[in-house]
Design a protein around this motif. Structure first.
Motif, short mmCIF file in Angstrom:
data_model
loop_
_atom_site.label_atom_id
_atom_site.label_comp_id
_atom_site.label_asym_id
_atom_site.label_seq_id
_atom_site.Cartn_x
_atom_site.Cartn_y
_atom_site.Cartn_z
N HIS A 165 -11.86 -24.39 11.49
CA HIS A 165 -11.57 -25.47 10.82
C HIS A 165 -11.86 -26.61 12.01
O HIS A 165 -11.91 -26.50 13.03
N THR A 166 -12.36 -27.62 11.40
CA THR A 166 -12.95 -28.70 12.36
C THR A 166 -11.94 -29.25 13.39
O THR A 166 -12.21 -29.44 14.24
N ALA A 167 -10.80 -29.29 12.68
CA ALA A 167 -9.43 -29.60 13.60
C ALA A 167 -9.42 -28.67 14.72
O ALA A 167 -9.11 -29.22 15.96
N ALA A 168 -9.71 -27.39 14.76
CA ALA A 168 -9.35 -26.47 15.70
C ALA A 168 -10.68 -26.78 16.80
O ALA A 168 -10.56 -26.41 17.89
N ILE A 169 -11.66 -26.77 16.27
CA ILE A 169 -12.88 -27.06 17.00
C ILE A 169 -12.77 -28.52 17.77
O ILE A 169 -12.98 -28.46 19.16
N VAL A 221 -18.66 -32.12 11.38
CA VAL A 221 -18.51 -31.87 9.89
C VAL A 221 -19.48 -31.00 9.26
O VAL A 221 -20.77 -31.15 9.84
N PHE A 222 -19.02 -29.98 8.56
CA PHE A 222 -20.14 -28.91 8.13
C PHE A 222 -19.67 -28.24 6.87
O PHE A 222 -18.49 -28.34 6.38
N GLY A 223 -20.58 -27.57 6.03
CA GLY A 223 -20.55 -27.03 4.95
C GLY A 223 -20.49 -25.55 5.08
O GLY A 223 -20.87 -24.95 6.29
N ASN A 224 -20.29 -24.74 4.17
CA ASN A 224 -20.38 -23.46 4.28
C ASN A 224 -21.50 -22.61 4.67
O ASN A 224 -21.40 -21.37 5.22
N LEU A 265 -24.70 -27.09 15.47
CA LEU A 265 -24.05 -28.28 15.46
C LEU A 265 -23.14 -28.45 16.44
O LEU A 265 -23.23 -29.65 17.11
N VAL A 266 -22.45 -27.63 16.88
CA VAL A 266 -21.54 -27.62 18.03
C VAL A 266 -22.29 -27.99 19.49
O VAL A 266 -22.23 -28.77 20.00
#
Length: 161
Positions: A69-73, A82-85, A92-93
């Motif tokens: 999840h983006t919140a965990a990242i 923000v990313f898709g499947n 991206l990171v």
């Protein structure tokens, strides 16, 4: 009683038959990598394992990092993406970490080797630090198909068989 063997890349095909001699239940999980309708390059390995009566599954998303999840990242790495499947989450990171740490050379100007190193490092950090920040609630929010819990239930079923 349970053996986890993390492998990747070209090594995957080697494992499709290597464990057969143990005569034990096997669960293999492979990254899809390719967005449907493109056939995953791992489909052949999945088919071979399933043909032996074992269980092999392709993820519905690109790779395991797409299940973080983006919140965990954000919590673990202080990176907001923000990313898709089927986006390349480690890349991206890596790009965002490079940007936020003030690298003097723009990402697109880095040589390929340096970019690969940064992506590899981001992948390691995602799988060690960001996964620790995952919660059941974040997993439920992100994994709308309930894949991860389905994998765990299948591993449990095999263990108890």
């Amino acid at each position: 009683k349970i053996i986890f063997i993390p492998v990747g890349g070209s090594n995957l095909v080697l494992w499709t038959h290597r464990l057969a001699g143990l005569n034990r239940p096997e669960f293999h999980l492979y990254d899809r990598d390719d967005q449907p309708p493109v056939r995953s390059h791992n489909q052949e390995a999945v088919d071979a394992i399933n043909a032996r009566g074992c269980v092999a599954i392709l993820t519905e998303k690109r790779e395991m990092e797409n299940y973080i999840h983006t919140a965990a990242i954000q919590s673990a790495l202080a990176v907001n993406i923000v990313f898709g499947n089927f986006d390349d989450v480690p890349e991206l990171v890596a790009q965002e970490l490079h940007r936020t740490t003030g690298g003097p050379t723009p990402w697109n100007s880095l040589d390929e080797k340096k970019r690969r190193q940064k992506v590899s490092q981001a992948k390691r950090r995602l799988n060690s630090q960001a996964t620790r920040a995952m919660t059941p609630a974040l997993l439920t929010q992100l994994d709308t198909l309930d894949e991860v819990r389905t994998w765990l239930r299948e591993i449990s079923r095999l263990y108890n068989s």
